[in-house]
Design a protein around this motif. Structure first.
Motif, PDB file in Angstrom:
ATOM      1  N   GLY A  70      -1.231   9.237  -3.420  1.00  0.00           N
ATOM      2  CA  GLY A  70      -1.809   8.114  -3.807  1.00  0.00           C
ATOM      3  C   GLY A  70      -2.196   8.205  -5.344  1.00  0.00           C
ATOM      4  N   LYS A  71      -2.617   7.174  -5.957  1.00  0.00           N
ATOM      5  CA  LYS A  71      -3.162   7.256  -6.951  1.00  0.00           C
ATOM      6  C   LYS A  71      -3.936   6.003  -7.296  1.00  0.00           C
ATOM      7  CE  LYS A  71      -1.731   7.225 -12.103  1.00  0.00           C
ATOM      8  NZ  LYS A  71      -2.533   8.397 -12.545  1.00  0.00           N
ATOM      9  N   VAL A  72      -5.113   6.040  -7.962  1.00  0.00           N
ATOM     10  CA  VAL A  72      -5.880   4.823  -7.948  1.00  0.00           C
ATOM     11  C   VAL A  72      -5.769   4.116  -9.448  1.00  0.00           C
ATOM     12  CG1 VAL A  72      -8.213   3.922  -8.392  1.00  0.00           C
ATOM     13  CG2 VAL A  72      -7.738   5.733  -6.634  1.00  0.00           C
ATOM     14  N   GLU A  73      -5.281   2.753  -9.261  1.00  0.00           N
ATOM     15  CA  GLU A  73      -4.984   2.004 -10.433  1.00  0.00           C
ATOM     16  C   GLU A  73      -6.069   1.334 -10.801  1.00  0.00           C
ATOM     17  OE1 GLU A  73      -1.867  -0.908 -10.688  1.00  0.00           O
ATOM     18  OE2 GLU A  73      -1.206  -0.031 -12.456  1.00  0.00           O
ATOM     19  N   LYS A  74      -6.823   1.268 -11.859  1.00  0.00           N
ATOM     20  CA  LYS A  74      -8.086   0.580 -12.506  1.00  0.00           C
ATOM     21  C   LYS A  74      -7.532  -0.484 -13.227  1.00  0.00           C
ATOM     22  CE  LYS A  74     -11.161   4.139 -11.832  1.00  0.00           C
ATOM     23  NZ  LYS A  74     -12.382   4.650 -12.211  1.00  0.00           N
ATOM     24  N   LYS A  75      -7.788  -1.836 -13.122  1.00  0.00           N
ATOM     25  CA  LYS A  75      -7.544  -2.965 -13.907  1.00  0.00           C
ATOM     26  C   LYS A  75      -9.124  -3.612 -14.380  1.00  0.00           C
ATOM     27  CE  LYS A  75      -3.137  -3.939 -11.988  1.00  0.00           C
ATOM     28  NZ  LYS A  75      -2.209  -4.994 -11.379  1.00  0.00           N
ATOM     29  N   ALA A  76      -8.600  -4.556 -14.999  1.00  0.00           N
ATOM     30  CA  ALA A  76     -10.039  -5.213 -15.659  1.00  0.00           C
ATOM     31  C   ALA A  76     -11.178  -5.517 -14.629  1.00  0.00           C
ATOM     32  CB  ALA A  76      -9.820  -6.576 -16.327  1.00  0.00           C
ATOM     33  N   CYS A  77     -10.858  -6.118 -13.451  1.00  0.00           N
ATOM     34  CA  CYS A  77     -11.794  -6.750 -12.748  1.00  0.00           C
ATOM     35  C   CYS A  77     -11.506  -5.887 -11.244  1.00  0.00           C
ATOM     36  CB  CYS A  77     -11.787  -8.157 -12.387  1.00  0.00           C
ATOM     37  SG  CYS A  77     -11.957  -8.987 -13.948  1.00  0.00           S
ATOM     38  N   ASN A  78     -10.548  -5.014 -10.858  1.00  0.00           N
ATOM     39  CA  ASN A  78     -10.431  -4.579  -9.567  1.00  0.00           C
ATOM     40  C   ASN A  78      -9.744  -3.254  -9.756  1.00  0.00           C
ATOM     41  OD1 ASN A  78      -7.826  -5.426 -10.157  1.00  0.00           O
ATOM     42  ND2 ASN A  78      -7.645  -6.633  -8.382  1.00  0.00           N
ATOM     43  N   THR A  79      -9.721  -2.536  -8.555  1.00  0.00           N
ATOM     44  CA  THR A  79      -9.080  -1.319  -8.303  1.00  0.00           C
ATOM     45  C   THR A  79      -8.341  -1.431  -7.191  1.00  0.00           C
ATOM     46  OG1 THR A  79     -11.263  -0.140  -9.325  1.00  0.00           O
ATOM     47  CG2 THR A  79      -9.517   1.251  -8.095  1.00  0.00           C
ATOM     48  N   SER A  80      -6.969  -0.828  -7.387  1.00  0.00           N
ATOM     49  CA  SER A  80      -6.090  -0.877  -6.442  1.00  0.00           C
ATOM     50  C   SER A  80      -5.661   0.657  -6.067  1.00  0.00           C
ATOM     51  CB  SER A  80      -4.923  -1.887  -6.632  1.00  0.00           C
ATOM     52  OG  SER A  80      -4.112  -1.385  -7.925  1.00  0.00           O
ATOM     53  N   ILE A  81      -4.885   0.933  -5.004  1.00  0.00           N
ATOM     54  CA  ILE A  81      -4.228   2.185  -4.619  1.00  0.00           C
ATOM     55  C   ILE A  81      -2.805   1.920  -4.853  1.00  0.00           C
ATOM     56  CG2 ILE A  81      -4.139   3.838  -2.868  1.00  0.00           C
ATOM     57  CD1 ILE A  81      -6.874   3.099  -1.928  1.00  0.00           C
ATOM     58  N   LEU A  82      -2.206   2.741  -5.526  1.00  0.00           N
ATOM     59  CA  LEU A  82      -0.759   2.964  -5.461  1.00  0.00           C
ATOM     60  C   LEU A  82      -0.115   4.000  -4.580  1.00  0.00           C
ATOM     61  CD1 LEU A  82      -0.005   2.414  -9.329  1.00  0.00           C
ATOM     62  CD2 LEU A  82      -0.120   0.785  -7.484  1.00  0.00           C
ATOM     63  N   ILE A  83       0.928   3.798  -4.057  1.00  0.00           N
ATOM     64  CA  ILE A  83       1.323   4.997  -2.964  1.00  0.00           C
ATOM     65  C   ILE A  83       2.686   5.270  -3.474  1.00  0.00           C
ATOM     66  CG2 ILE A  83       1.910   5.586  -0.514  1.00  0.00           C
ATOM     67  CD1 ILE A  83      -0.411   3.525   0.221  1.00  0.00           C
ATOM     68  N   TYR A  84       2.870   6.669  -3.251  1.00  0.00           N
ATOM     69  CA  TYR A  84       4.339   7.149  -3.686  1.00  0.00           C
ATOM     70  C   TYR A  84       5.340   6.823  -2.486  1.00  0.00           C
ATOM     71  CZ  TYR A  84       7.899  10.498  -5.621  1.00  0.00           C
ATOM     72  OH  TYR A  84       8.975  10.845  -6.193  1.00  0.00           O
ATOM     73  N   LYS A  85       6.445   5.795  -2.804  1.00  0.00           N
ATOM     74  CA  LYS A  85       7.279   5.295  -1.855  1.00  0.00           C
ATOM     75  C   LYS A  85       7.976   6.236  -1.136  1.00  0.00           C
ATOM     76  CE  LYS A  85      10.111   2.372  -3.373  1.00  0.00           C
ATOM     77  NZ  LYS A  85      10.778   1.154  -3.817  1.00  0.00           N
ATOM     78  N   PRO A  86       8.641   7.387  -1.877  1.00  0.00           N
ATOM     79  CA  PRO A  86       9.331   8.590  -1.168  1.00  0.00           C
ATOM     80  C   PRO A  86       8.639   9.075  -0.079  1.00  0.00           C
ATOM     81  CG  PRO A  86       9.955   8.252  -3.545  1.00  0.00           C
ATOM     82  CD  PRO A  86       8.775   7.609  -3.278  1.00  0.00           C
ATOM     83  N   ASP A  87       7.290   9.274  -0.307  1.00  0.00           N
ATOM     84  CA  ASP A  87       6.502  10.101   0.705  1.00  0.00           C
ATOM     85  C   ASP A  87       6.505   9.210   2.229  1.00  0.00           C
ATOM     86  OD1 ASP A  87       5.870  11.936  -0.838  1.00  0.00           O
ATOM     87  OD2 ASP A  87       3.809  11.545  -0.986  1.00  0.00           O
ATOM     88  N   ILE A  88       6.366   7.734   2.137  1.00  0.00           N
ATOM     89  CA  ILE A  88       6.341   6.681   3.175  1.00  0.00           C
ATOM     90  C   ILE A  88       7.628   6.870   3.791  1.00  0.00           C
ATOM     91  CG2 ILE A  88       5.573   4.551   3.875  1.00  0.00           C
ATOM     92  CD1 ILE A  88       4.270   4.069   1.326  1.00  0.00           C
ATOM     93  N   GLU A  89       8.763   6.785   3.193  1.00  0.00           N
ATOM     94  CA  GLU A  89      10.027   6.813   3.706  1.00  0.00           C
ATOM     95  C   GLU A  89      10.044   8.344   4.401  1.00  0.00           C
ATOM     96  OE1 GLU A  89      12.509   6.053   0.306  1.00  0.00           O
ATOM     97  OE2 GLU A  89      11.974   4.242   0.438  1.00  0.00           O
ATOM     98  N   ARG A  90       9.527   9.267   3.901  1.00  0.00           N
ATOM     99  CA  ARG A  90      10.004  10.574   4.507  1.00  0.00           C
ATOM    100  C   ARG A  90       9.033  10.646   6.021  1.00  0.00           C
ATOM    101  NH1 ARG A  90       9.890  12.809  -0.587  1.00  0.00           N
ATOM    102  NH2 ARG A  90       7.699  13.461  -0.367  1.00  0.00           N
ATOM    103  N   LYS A  91       7.642   9.916   6.033  1.00  0.00           N
ATOM    104  CA  LYS A  91       6.846  10.333   6.997  1.00  0.00           C
ATOM    105  C   LYS A  91       6.523   8.756   7.775  1.00  0.00           C
ATOM    106  CE  LYS A  91       4.631  13.879   4.269  1.00  0.00           C
ATOM    107  NZ  LYS A  91       3.639  14.317   3.695  1.00  0.00           N
ATOM    108  N   VAL A  92       7.147   7.986   7.695  1.00  0.00           N
ATOM    109  CA  VAL A  92       7.193   6.559   8.396  1.00  0.00           C
ATOM    110  C   VAL A  92       6.990   6.516   9.933  1.00  0.00           C
ATOM    111  CG1 VAL A  92       9.423   5.551   8.097  1.00  0.00           C
ATOM    112  CG2 VAL A  92       7.572   4.080   8.225  1.00  0.00           C
ATOM    113  N   ILE A  93       7.806   7.530  10.334  1.00  0.00           N
ATOM    114  CA  ILE A  93       8.036   7.657  11.762  1.00  0.00           C
ATOM    115  C   ILE A  93       6.695   8.136  12.254  1.00  0.00           C
ATOM    116  CG2 ILE A  93       9.258   8.769  13.868  1.00  0.00           C
ATOM    117  CD1 ILE A  93      11.818   8.338  12.224  1.00  0.00           C
ATOM    118  N   ARG A  94       6.424   9.224  11.651  1.00  0.00           N
ATOM    119  CA  ARG A  94       5.105   9.652  12.098  1.00  0.00           C
ATOM    120  C   ARG A  94       3.923   9.114  11.727  1.00  0.00           C
ATOM    121  NH1 ARG A  94       2.510  15.388   9.277  1.00  0.00           N
ATOM    122  NH2 ARG A  94       0.892  15.721  10.812  1.00  0.00           N
TER     123      ARG A  94
END
Length: 603
Positions: free
Chosen positions: A341-365
């Motif tokens: 994951g990676k934190v993306e900071k913008k002007a008024c808020n902060t969001s979390i970005l997630i690396y999609k290939p990691d989810i696809e490999r571990k979605v069942i788990r």
């Protein structure tokens, strides 16, 4: 204005690729006169092409024509920033008795196409820069050095630089070059080609972090050669050249507030709109999908839709929708190191970005992992009771908290569900024709005063036969057969048991539009009549048994509706159905879902 000049003694025609100012210097050299004596009061500065073209057109003996001198016409339309005040020349061309070429006068000019050597821009004897206006056809104005004698200083230039010069002058690229620009670029104007070269020069990383002042930088003989060589490698060095240029921009951006890479690709896309630049855009978008750790959306309208779809970084909320996972699950997985994951900071808020290939490999788990609270809720026991089962060795697939791996207990959802099936498969299900006291009160308590006391008196008098749902005796455990209850209610409640939608809205304490939606989506059953919907006591009772309104939950728990919705979402109690309207989903919940939660067990 009369642009005609006196015809000199010796007349020569204008060569095809000859520059205007070079022509008059050559004409003066042949007639052994000063160029100013030929063209009086004409300023031969960076606008020389624009100033001298009318003279070339009006004096027919010069033999000027648009067909043979098209580049000179294009040069007359250029802004001053594309033309150099200094003379760049090829000594080999001058030695062979040729003319000043139009291609020598551009700010981005670097090489002689004919001889494949670097252009010179200074006197090889005194070292002074050669000015367009203060240089004769062959000699330095300061020391009189013959420029034709500088052939020993002519150095071979790289193939990429030669390709750059051919591109700038609009001539066919060398057959040995391997640029991305395979398609025909003849649709580009001279100004557009010069703009592209200056764009790459301007965005090359500077040590001080500033953008290059292109005109100043390319006018310096020491820096121009290095700069144009880098530009040639970036633009005409094939896939590797462009990739290295983009990577240098990305590395330069690390730790800076503003993104030079972003400014570059936006400028490039807005400037390079022709089809011949599509291969470059494909490389840029491929680079973005490999190295750009930011989210892409439809607002990035410069990129192809395929690029946005396969981009590996997605916001947390989008990942939840794509893979059917809760925010809580993904946040926990990022915190535990299961996902990148990676934190993306913008002007008024902060969001979390997630690396999609990691989810696809571990979605069942991920879908199978539950923490202790979620596992206890699924099993229908308290956290203390679940701890007893865990300590007794009931579950085999679990992991304890670890400092470097996981901060919470993790259990297998599949094992919990399998255990429930094993325990409950042989148990009898309570017959559906019986209703317990809480269900009866929810369905009919608002229609009859003191219904509970009257109901218990009926049980005492054996007017109603009751059973117990629980081994522990309590009023809540009493259950009465539905048919007996309805018969008793017929004699107890008023005979009018049919209601319209407005009447039901008042009984439920909601607005009429919301009640119509309950009927339309089948949550509140009704019979259709010629006059609208007909809702009976049995329909209302079925609704109260199966569903609970958000307003009732809020009043019972003392939690405002906004926080209550958030808490229910955290426990993956989203709504009755995700396909229904948002307002309906947020105001109605299945009773069995919310009653399974420990903190709502008393409702």
């Amino acid at each position: 204005m009369d642009n005609r000049i006196s015809r000199p003694a010796i007349c020569i025609p204008l060569a095809d690729d000859e520059s205007a100012i070079g022509y008059f210097k050559r004409l003066a050299d042949i007639n052994v006169v000063d160029p100013k004596d030929l063209v009086v009061s004409i300023r031969c500065n960076t606008s020389f092409a624009k100033n001298l073209q009318p003279i070339l057109e009006e004096n027919k003996w010069i033999e000027f024509s648009i067909a043979h001198h098209n580049m000179l016409v294009e040069m007359s339309k250029l802004n001053f920033k594309h033309l150099s005040k200094q003379l760049k020349y090829c000594p080999l061309c001058l030695q062979e008795g040729e003319v000043w070429q139009n291609g020598w006068h551009f700010l981005c000019s670097a090489a002689c196409i004919k001889h494949a050597v670097w252009l010179l821009d200074a006197c090889q004897y005194c070292g002074k820069t050669l000015s367009l206006t203060h240089t004769s056809f062959h000699h330095c104005r300061s020391c009189g050095f013959d420029m034709r004698r500088a052939t020993s200083q002519a150095q071979k230039c790289p193939e990429e630089v030669l390709t750059l010069q051919c591109f700038l002058e609009g001539k066919p690229l060398p057959s040995t070059s391997m640029p991305l620009l395979w398609t025909d670029f003849s649709e580009l104007t001279l100004e557009e080609r010069s703009e592209v070269l200056q764009l790459f020069a301007r965005f090359q990383p500077q040590p001080d972090g500033s953008l290059r002042q292109v005109y100043k930088y390319l006018s310096n003989k020491n820096s121009a050669k290095v700069c144009l060589h880098e530009v040639a490698h970036s633009l005409f060095g094939g896939y590797v050249g462009l990739w290295n240029y983009l990577y240098a921009l990305k590395i330069f951006d690390e730790g800076t507030v503003s993104s030079r890479f972003t400014k570059f690709y936006r400028t490039f896309y807005n400037l390079c709109t022709h089809a011949c630049f599509e291969p470059y855009k494909e490389v840029i978008e491929q680079f973005i999908n490999n190295h750009w750790h930011k989210a892409l959306s439809k607002r990035n309208n410069l990129f192809a839709s395929k690029t946005i779809q396969i981009h590996p970084w997605v916001p947390l909320q989008q990942a939840c929708r794509m893979y059917g996972l809760s925010k809580r699950t993904l946040r926990r997985a990022v915190a535990d190191g299961m996902l990148t994951g990676k934190v993306e900071k913008k002007a008024c808020n902060t969001s979390i970005l997630i690396y999609k290939p990691d989810i696809e490999r571990k979605v069942i788990r991920l879908k199978d992992v539950l923490n202790a609270t979620e596992a206890a809720t699924l099993l229908g026991v308290t956290k203390a009771q679940f701890k007893q089962l865990r300590d007794a060795g009931t579950f085999k697939q679990f992991s304890a908290p670890e400092a470097d791996y996981c901060s919470t207990w993790q259990f297998s959802k599949m094992e919990i569900e399998s255990y429930m099936e094993t325990v409950l498969w042989h148990t009898a299900v309570v017959q559906s024709d019986y209703l317990c006291i809480p269900d009866i009160m929810r369905a009919y308590g608002h229609k009859c005063e003191n219904l509970l006391s009257r109901l218990l008196k009926a049980v005492e008098a054996n007017e109603l036969i009751a059973k117990q749902f629980s081994a522990k005796p309590s009023v809540r455990s009493l259950a009465i057969k539905k048919s007996d209850l309805l018969h008793w209610l017929d004699t107890t409640l008023p005979t009018d048991h049919h209601y319209s939608v407005p009447r039901v809205a008042k009984l439920l304490g909601v607005n009429q539009q919301f009640t119509y939606e309950l009927v339309h989506y089948g949550l509140l059953h009704s019979d259709e009549t010629d006059h609208g919907y007909d809702i009976t006591d049995e329909h209302l009772m079925a609704f109260h048994i199966e569903y609970v309104l958000l307003s009732k939950l809020s009043k019972s728990t003392g939690v405002n509706s906004r926080n209550l919705i958030k808490n229910l979402m955290d426990y993956e109690i989203y709504s009755v159905d995700k396909d229904w309207p948002v307002k309906l989903r947020q105001k109605v919940y299945r009773r069995e879902d919310v009653e399974a939660l420990e903190w709502l067990a008393e409702l």
